[in-house]
Motif scaffolding. Structure first.
Motif, PDB file in Angstrom:
ATOM      1  N   ILE A 192      41.324  47.852  36.147  1.00  0.00           N
ATOM      2  CA  ILE A 192      41.314  46.950  34.992  1.00  0.00           C
ATOM      3  C   ILE A 192      42.184  45.716  35.229  1.00  0.00           C
ATOM      4  O   ILE A 192      41.794  44.595  34.886  1.00  0.00           O
ATOM      5  CB  ILE A 192      41.767  47.706  33.725  1.00  0.00           C
ATOM      6  N   ALA A 193      43.363  45.902  35.805  1.00  0.00           N
ATOM      7  CA  ALA A 193      44.271  44.764  36.018  1.00  0.00           C
ATOM      8  C   ALA A 193      43.657  43.739  36.959  1.00  0.00           C
ATOM      9  O   ALA A 193      43.735  42.531  36.722  1.00  0.00           O
ATOM     10  CB  ALA A 193      45.616  45.251  36.553  1.00  0.00           C
ATOM     11  N   ALA A 194      43.047  44.217  38.036  1.00  0.00           N
ATOM     12  CA  ALA A 194      42.411  43.308  38.992  1.00  0.00           C
ATOM     13  C   ALA A 194      41.249  42.572  38.339  1.00  0.00           C
ATOM     14  O   ALA A 194      41.076  41.363  38.520  1.00  0.00           O
ATOM     15  CB  ALA A 194      41.934  44.084  40.213  1.00  0.00           C
ATOM     16  N   ALA A 195      40.439  43.305  37.566  1.00  0.00           N
ATOM     17  CA  ALA A 195      39.298  42.683  36.904  1.00  0.00           C
ATOM     18  C   ALA A 195      39.726  41.648  35.872  1.00  0.00           C
ATOM     19  O   ALA A 195      38.987  40.701  35.581  1.00  0.00           O
ATOM     20  CB  ALA A 195      38.445  43.760  36.230  1.00  0.00           C
ATOM     21  N   ALA A 196      40.941  41.811  35.335  1.00  0.00           N
ATOM     22  CA  ALA A 196      41.442  40.878  34.328  1.00  0.00           C
ATOM     23  C   ALA A 196      41.910  39.561  34.934  1.00  0.00           C
ATOM     24  O   ALA A 196      42.156  38.590  34.209  1.00  0.00           O
ATOM     25  CB  ALA A 196      42.588  41.524  33.556  1.00  0.00           C
ATOM     26  N   GLY A 197      42.063  39.516  36.243  1.00  0.00           N
ATOM     27  CA  GLY A 197      42.534  38.301  36.883  1.00  0.00           C
ATOM     28  C   GLY A 197      44.032  38.243  37.067  1.00  0.00           C
ATOM     29  O   GLY A 197      44.573  37.212  37.483  1.00  0.00           O
ATOM     30  N   LEU A 198      44.735  39.351  36.775  1.00  0.00           N
ATOM     31  CA  LEU A 198      46.162  39.402  37.039  1.00  0.00           C
ATOM     32  C   LEU A 198      46.393  39.417  38.544  1.00  0.00           C
ATOM     33  O   LEU A 198      45.547  39.895  39.311  1.00  0.00           O
ATOM     34  CB  LEU A 198      46.789  40.652  36.410  1.00  0.00           C
ATOM     35  N   GLU A 199      47.521  38.903  38.991  1.00  0.00           N
ATOM     36  CA  GLU A 199      47.827  38.964  40.412  1.00  0.00           C
ATOM     37  C   GLU A 199      48.131  40.407  40.781  1.00  0.00           C
ATOM     38  O   GLU A 199      49.054  41.021  40.239  1.00  0.00           O
ATOM     39  CB  GLU A 199      49.020  38.068  40.755  1.00  0.00           C
ATOM     40  N   VAL A 200      47.347  40.940  41.706  1.00  0.00           N
ATOM     41  CA  VAL A 200      47.499  42.330  42.112  1.00  0.00           C
ATOM     42  C   VAL A 200      47.503  42.424  43.631  1.00  0.00           C
ATOM     43  O   VAL A 200      47.119  41.484  44.339  1.00  0.00           O
ATOM     44  CB  VAL A 200      46.375  43.222  41.539  1.00  0.00           C
TER      45      VAL A 200
END
Length: 402
Positions: free
Chosen positions: A245-253
């Motif tokens: 979910i975090a990656a799909a949200a565009g957060l830096e991961v």
């Protein structure tokens, strides 16, 4: 309008941060919502015990947060939109969206199959309460046959060690095999490794070292060297993965999906997003990434503490505090009456000395009890004086001046 704080996940990190924020921030200025898919608090540190057949407390989250002012939303997080500052959730009623001003991401981790064929279809795991109960039912069936059964635990990390020893002790009628990709207990000191081997011998656990698994089938495991290992129940403990979910949200991961944060657990790409627990990629005091592990009970707590202090400082105009972020070592249970306490140095290397036996088991049990108590009492009694947000305080002052 109140400042909306949304916390995703009510595990050790999420529940702790929610309670501490409720203690420190004025409810006149803030609204705290915790989103969690399950209605109970899951003692992740003890799921191997649950699978082995022991009864483990699972406090209802509605009771945990009762009287704290914290809102509980039982739903599954499906997406995060940091540009619109909303979280999409799904529940029995169909779900919806939750808006936020500050977000704490603490969704934790789940089992990682590393692309090995058949893991999802045929292997058991202990990364969630339903999964642990599913394994427990299988072990009950094997024990009830009267002819025993063979349990393969794949993975030589701490979860694998704890799971294998717990099953072997609780169900002596079963044959337990621990499959290790490398040397069993390699990160431990020489003395601790010796203690671990003695414990496995005492419990009748067969150790297969330097063995890589290429596929899992219903009744066997296929190894890279061409050998087949018969199995009535294969337990996969070969690592963890985080929700995409975090990656799909565009957060830096990172490449594995963990949120990249600074030393206050604040997202490097989105300043109003914080993270804690297994979802975090944080650099420790030794300059190395902290491990994604529940082996050290204080690990997640330290991250949660940093996130909480940063959020309070940011919202109230106070100093954004930082604390040391180290990895002190591992507390490993070897059944209920044995264990290993292995401390590490500043370079995360095992120190020569360790604590083993009943003393180590009591220390681990004490840590687990403390973790449950702090989670079950998230506000520790609400204080009379709470901090107001900067905007609310400035607005009140403006009204007085007028």
């Amino acid at each position: 309008m109140k400042h909306r704080i949304v916390i995703l996940g009510a595990g050790y990190a999420g529940a702790y941060v929610a309670g501490t924020l409720a203690r420190r921030l004025s409810p006149a200025d803030t609204e705290i919502t915790v989103v969690n898919a399950e209605p109970d608090f899951v003692q992740r540190l003890r799921l191997h015990q649950l699978a082995a057949g022991q009864e483990i407390e699972a406090p209802k989250l509605v009771d945990v947060f009762a009287g704290t002012g914290i809102r509980l939303r039982l739903a599954r997080v499906t997406a995060v939109d940091p540009e619109r500052q909303v979280v999409a959730v799904a529940d029995a009623e169909g779900g919806g969206e939750l808006g936020y001003d500050t977000l704490l991401y603490a969704l934790g981790s789940h089992v990682a199959d590393h692309g090995v064929r058949g893991v999802a279809e045929h292997a058991f795991h202990v990364t969630s309460r339903p999964a642990a109960l599913c394994l427990r039912e299988r072990l009950d069936n094997l024990s009830g046959r009267g002819e025993g059964g063979r349990v393969l635990v794949v993975g030589d990390g701490l979860t694998g060690i704890e799971t294998a020893t717990e099953i072997a002790e609780s169900r002596p009628g079963l044959s337990v095999v621990l499959v290790a990709r490398g040397e069993l207990g390699a990160p431990l000191s020489a003395g601790a490794r010796g203690h671990l081997r003695q414990a496995c011998d005492r419990l009748g656990i067969t150790i297969l070292e330097h063995t890589s698994v290429e596929a899992v089938e219903a009744t066997r495991v296929l190894c890279a060297d061409g050998t087949d290992l018969a199995s009535d129940a294969t337990v996969w403990t070969a690592g963890f993965a985080v929700n995409p979910i975090a990656a799909a949200a565009g957060l830096e991961v990172t490449d594995d999906g963990r949120i990249v944060v600074d030393r206050t657990m604040q997202s490097l790409s989105h300043p109003n997003v914080y993270a804690a627990g297994d979802s975090v990629y944080a650099i420790g005091d030794n300059g190395r990434p902290l491990p994604m592990s529940c082996a050290s009970a204080g690990f997640t707590g330290m991250q949660a503490m940093k996130a909480m202090k940063a959020i309070v400082g940011s919202l109230t105009g106070g100093k954004t505090a930082t604390v040391k972020l180290g990895y002190p070592g591992n507390h490993i249970s070897l059944g209920r009456r044995d264990g290993i306490l292995q401390m590490v140095d500043g370079e995360a290397q095992a120190k020569p000395k360790y604590v083993g036996g009943r003393k180590a088991a009591r220390i681990k049990a004490g840590i687990v009890r403390m973790s449950l108590w702090t989670t079950s009492h998230p506000t520790f009694g609400l204080p009379q004086r709470k901090r107001h947000l900067v905007a609310a305080r400035d607005g009140a002052a403006a009204k007085v001046a007028a």
